[in-house]
Design a protein around this motif. Structure first.
Motif, mmCIF file in Angstrom:
data_model
loop_
_atom_site.group_PDB
_atom_site.id
_atom_site.type_symbol
_atom_site.label_atom_id
_atom_site.label_comp_id
_atom_site.label_asym_id
_atom_site.label_seq_id
_atom_site.Cartn_x
_atom_site.Cartn_y
_atom_site.Cartn_z
ATOM 1 N N ALA A 30 0.679 -1.690 -0.373
ATOM 2 C CA ALA A 30 0.112 -0.574 -0.053
ATOM 3 C C ALA A 30 0.730 1.203 0.316
ATOM 4 C CB ALA A 30 -1.072 0.238 1.124
ATOM 5 N N GLU A 31 1.843 1.453 0.645
ATOM 6 C CA GLU A 31 3.078 2.067 0.784
ATOM 7 C C GLU A 31 3.527 2.625 -0.611
ATOM 8 O OE1 GLU A 31 5.885 1.731 4.348
ATOM 9 O OE2 GLU A 31 4.293 1.665 5.760
ATOM 10 N N GLN A 32 3.659 1.056 -1.937
ATOM 11 C CA GLN A 32 4.723 1.551 -2.151
ATOM 12 C C GLN A 32 3.850 2.190 -3.195
ATOM 13 O OE1 GLN A 32 7.881 1.284 -3.336
ATOM 14 N NE2 GLN A 32 6.899 2.458 -4.711
ATOM 15 N N ALA A 33 2.035 1.838 -3.244
ATOM 16 C CA ALA A 33 1.256 2.003 -4.426
ATOM 17 C C ALA A 33 0.883 3.600 -4.075
ATOM 18 C CB ALA A 33 -0.080 0.981 -3.954
ATOM 19 N N ALA A 34 0.828 3.638 -3.021
ATOM 20 C CA ALA A 34 1.139 5.704 -2.890
ATOM 21 C C ALA A 34 2.382 6.505 -2.782
ATOM 22 C CB ALA A 34 0.832 5.577 -1.133
ATOM 23 N N ILE A 35 3.423 5.560 -2.716
ATOM 24 C CA ILE A 35 4.446 6.378 -3.783
ATOM 25 C C ILE A 35 4.051 6.800 -5.303
ATOM 26 C CG2 ILE A 35 6.926 6.060 -3.611
ATOM 27 C CD1 ILE A 35 7.138 4.802 -0.990
ATOM 28 N N GLU A 36 3.956 5.245 -5.979
ATOM 29 C CA GLU A 36 4.147 5.506 -7.540
ATOM 30 C C GLU A 36 2.951 6.009 -7.405
ATOM 31 O OE1 GLU A 36 5.775 3.701 -8.974
ATOM 32 O OE2 GLU A 36 6.910 3.417 -7.996
ATOM 33 N N LYS A 37 2.303 6.589 -6.992
ATOM 34 C CA LYS A 37 0.065 7.469 -7.268
ATOM 35 C C LYS A 37 0.882 9.125 -7.138
ATOM 36 C CE LYS A 37 -4.255 8.435 -5.815
ATOM 37 N NZ LYS A 37 -5.297 8.167 -5.202
ATOM 38 N N ARG A 38 1.409 9.381 -5.771
ATOM 39 C CA ARG A 38 2.347 10.108 -5.732
ATOM 40 C C ARG A 38 3.103 10.235 -7.163
ATOM 41 N NH1 ARG A 38 1.928 15.773 -4.165
ATOM 42 N NH2 ARG A 38 3.755 16.231 -2.996
ATOM 43 N N ARG A 39 3.975 9.890 -7.159
ATOM 44 C CA ARG A 39 4.759 9.992 -8.233
ATOM 45 C C ARG A 39 4.894 10.719 -9.653
ATOM 46 N NH1 ARG A 39 8.634 5.446 -7.786
ATOM 47 N NH2 ARG A 39 9.953 6.573 -6.313
ATOM 48 N N ASP A 40 3.250 9.959 -10.099
ATOM 49 C CA ASP A 40 2.861 10.161 -11.562
ATOM 50 C C ASP A 40 1.932 11.796 -11.275
ATOM 51 O OD1 ASP A 40 3.353 8.032 -11.996
ATOM 52 O OD2 ASP A 40 1.239 6.167 -11.927
ATOM 53 N N TYR A 41 1.536 11.505 -9.857
ATOM 54 C CA TYR A 41 0.732 13.103 -9.567
ATOM 55 C C TYR A 41 1.829 14.215 -9.895
ATOM 56 C CZ TYR A 41 -0.717 17.297 -7.288
ATOM 57 O OH TYR A 41 -0.966 18.366 -7.037
ATOM 58 N N LEU A 42 3.305 13.982 -9.412
ATOM 59 C CA LEU A 42 4.071 14.799 -9.583
ATOM 60 C C LEU A 42 4.987 15.465 -11.005
ATOM 61 C CD1 LEU A 42 6.356 15.016 -6.674
ATOM 62 C CD2 LEU A 42 4.840 16.308 -6.715
ATOM 63 N N LYS A 43 5.092 14.089 -12.045
ATOM 64 C CA LYS A 43 5.137 14.200 -13.332
ATOM 65 C C LYS A 43 4.424 14.929 -13.757
ATOM 66 C CE LYS A 43 7.926 9.676 -13.636
ATOM 67 N NZ LYS A 43 7.636 8.314 -13.836
ATOM 68 N N SER A 44 3.521 14.328 -13.794
ATOM 69 C CA SER A 44 1.924 14.661 -14.194
ATOM 70 C C SER A 44 1.298 16.522 -14.026
ATOM 71 C CB SER A 44 0.264 15.135 -14.246
ATOM 72 O OG SER A 44 -0.906 15.195 -14.092
ATOM 73 N N GLU A 45 2.276 17.200 -12.600
ATOM 74 C CA GLU A 45 1.926 18.528 -12.411
ATOM 75 C C GLU A 45 3.266 18.759 -12.992
ATOM 76 O OE1 GLU A 45 -0.207 20.565 -11.109
ATOM 77 O OE2 GLU A 45 -1.026 18.849 -11.693
ATOM 78 N N SER A 46 3.815 18.466 -12.914
ATOM 79 C CA SER A 46 5.462 19.208 -13.362
ATOM 80 C C SER A 46 5.680 19.165 -15.025
ATOM 81 C CB SER A 46 6.860 17.927 -13.615
ATOM 82 O OG SER A 46 6.660 17.844 -11.927
ATOM 83 N N THR A 47 4.691 18.184 -16.051
ATOM 84 C CA THR A 47 5.015 18.444 -17.325
ATOM 85 C C THR A 47 3.839 19.739 -17.173
ATOM 86 O OG1 THR A 47 4.531 16.534 -17.767
ATOM 87 C CG2 THR A 47 4.017 17.591 -19.158
ATOM 88 N N ARG A 48 2.731 19.682 -16.576
ATOM 89 C CA ARG A 48 1.594 20.791 -16.900
ATOM 90 C C ARG A 48 2.314 22.404 -16.422
ATOM 91 N NH1 ARG A 48 -1.700 24.150 -14.149
ATOM 92 N NH2 ARG A 48 -1.120 22.651 -11.918
ATOM 93 N N ILE A 49 2.761 22.475 -15.741
ATOM 94 C CA ILE A 49 3.427 23.778 -14.959
ATOM 95 C C ILE A 49 5.031 23.961 -16.133
ATOM 96 C CG2 ILE A 49 4.824 24.838 -13.462
ATOM 97 C CD1 ILE A 49 3.431 22.945 -11.055
ATOM 98 N N THR A 50 5.632 22.603 -16.667
ATOM 99 C CA THR A 50 6.708 23.238 -17.365
ATOM 100 C C THR A 50 5.560 23.897 -18.521
ATOM 101 O OG1 THR A 50 7.954 21.899 -16.241
ATOM 102 C CG2 THR A 50 8.591 21.877 -19.019
#
Length: 195
Positions: A30-50
């Motif tokens: 569950a912790e690994q899944a949460a980390i992956e979800k957070r990583r995907d969110y940051l990648k998505s937000e990073s792309t949008r902000i860039t």
């Protein structure tokens, strides 16, 4: 009665250990899944902000705000925001990005370039804010620009600050001295418009 337990049956402590191992594995998954979800969110937000930084003039403050809300970004995002600041010669964006770079040393940002932009092209409120907020501000550069402005109020504020802090150590140093944690805001004309 047979006092020996069957090899296929677990003793009570063994069963409890096995159950705990299973719970630990589930928790780790569950912790690994949460980390992956957070990583995907940051990648998505990073792309949008860039994309915003790359395509919208004068968007540095908007991007910095969204980066703060997201809680981080990729190196490419920080670089894109820095490029937007430099392209626009945005002293307010440079101020905020320089503070981020000074407080997070591994960011891929040339803080010195941003600080020089604020000192050379910013207003006295921004220069005074740098003086008070950077851990080790370029005191001589700031002092020279404020004195050259002939702004009596700014000169008075600078002299009063340097009288109690002659080395010009910023708020980082003063916090260690027991002062309250506070970031000095920029001038009212540079408030964030975050639509």
């Amino acid at each position: 009665m047979n006092t020996k337990s069957n090899n296929n049956e677990l003793t009570e402590p063994q069963a409890a250990d096995q159950e705990n191992d299973q719970k630990n594995k589930q928790q780790e998954a569950a912790e690994q899944a949460a980390i992956e979800k957070r990583r995907d969110y940051l990648k998505s937000e990073s792309t949008r902000i860039t994309e915003i930084a790359g395509n919208e003039p004068n968007s540095a403050l908007k991007c910095i705000h969204q980066l703060s809300v997201a809680g981080g970004a990729t190196e490419a995002t920080y670089i894109a925001i820095e490029q937007r600041v430099v392209a626009d010669q945005d002293t307010a964006g440079a101020y905020h990005l320089a503070l981020m770079a000074q407080n997070t040393p591994d960011l891929p940002i040339d803080a010195r370039q941003l600080i020089e932009l604020v000192v050379n092209k910013g207003d006295n409120d921004q220069r005074l804010a740098l003086l008070k907020n950077l851990p080790l501000p370029p005191v001589d550069m700031i002092k020279e620009q404020i004195l050259a402005s002939d702004d009596g109020d700014a000169i008075g504020l600078m002299n009063a600050y340097l009288q109690i802090n002659p080395e010009g150590y910023g708020s980082h140093h003063m916090l260690g001295s027991g002062q309250a944690d506070r970031i000095v805001p920029l001038s009212p004309g540079n408030s964030l418009d975050l639509k």
